[in-house]
Enzyme design. Structure first.
Site, PDB file in Angstrom:
ATOM      1  N   HIS A  37       0.892  -1.169   0.000  1.00  0.00           N
ATOM      2  CA  HIS A  37       0.000   0.000   0.000  1.00  0.00           C
ATOM      3  C   HIS A  37       0.918   1.202   0.000  1.00  0.00           C
ATOM      4  O   HIS A  37       1.887   1.247   0.770  1.00  0.00           O
ATOM      5  CB  HIS A  37      -0.896   0.022   1.248  1.00  0.00           C
ATOM      6  CG  HIS A  37      -1.596   1.336   1.427  1.00  0.00           C
ATOM      7  ND1 HIS A  37      -2.696   1.689   0.680  1.00  0.00           N
ATOM      8  CD2 HIS A  37      -1.332   2.384   2.244  1.00  0.00           C
ATOM      9  CE1 HIS A  37      -3.083   2.908   1.042  1.00  0.00           C
ATOM     10  NE2 HIS A  37      -2.278   3.342   1.992  1.00  0.00           N
ATOM     11  N   CYS A  57      -4.366   1.964  -4.727  1.00  0.00           N
ATOM     12  CA  CYS A  57      -3.542   2.998  -4.106  1.00  0.00           C
ATOM     13  C   CYS A  57      -2.218   3.185  -4.848  1.00  0.00           C
ATOM     14  O   CYS A  57      -1.714   4.315  -4.955  1.00  0.00           O
ATOM     15  CB  CYS A  57      -3.277   2.655  -2.642  1.00  0.00           C
ATOM     16  SG  CYS A  57      -2.458   1.056  -2.420  1.00  0.00           S
TER      17      CYS A  57
END
Length: 164
Positions: A38, A108
């Site tokens: 992430h 993301c």
């Protein structure tokens, strides 16, 4: 901002698996993965990231994931905060609406890559953006895809458009 009118840009990298990918991936996928990544862009004193509810922000390092595993210096930008927020609002209303989130194709890391390029002309490291295709290239990744497609990552923060 430094003396040259430039603002530092950082890439915050988190491992969603908290080390489990490194341990389990050889057994499950037949290849070593160092993490399930992430990412977020830090600029103008805030951390910006894309999740299932859209583009969010928070104070750097204050998501529910804690401190980032690593921080990459992406260079500097001359884009002031006001212009950057206009850019993010435009993205939040089009390309990066929450309903456009997809764990493999539009996540993301896709967001961080696009924003880093806008701000600095630099892409984020390929080992991050290549991870989905690496996982999907395995039989186990293909078998898990229906389940994984339903997963939405949400580490907290405030939505930049004020919408949920």
């Amino acid at each position: 901002m430094d003396q040259t009118g430039c603002y530092p840009v950082k890439l915050y990298i988190y491992d969603l698996s908290r080390g489990m990918a490194r341990q389990m991936s050889p057994l499950m996928l037949g290849k070593q993965l160092d993490g399930i990544w992430h990412t977020a862009i830090v600029v103008h004193g805030k951390e910006y990231f894309f999740v299932g509810e859209g583009i969010n922000n928070c104070s750097p390092g204050s998501t529910s994931m804690g401190e980032p595993l690593s921080v990459v210096d992406m260079g500097f930008t001359q884009v002031p905060a006001e212009i950057f927020m206009e850019y993010l609002t435009s993205l939040a209303e089009s390309t990066y609406r929450g309903d456009n989130y997809n764990l493999f194709e539009h996540n993301c890391n896709t967001f961080s890559n696009e924003v880093a390029e806008f701000l600095t002309g630099q892409k984020i490291p390929a080992y991050i953006t290549d991870l989905p295709s690496e996982v999907l290239s395995t039989p186990f990744g293909q078998a898990l895809r229906p389940l994984l497609d339903s997963i939405v990552v949400n580490p907290g923060g405030s939505n930049i458009t004020g919408q949920q």
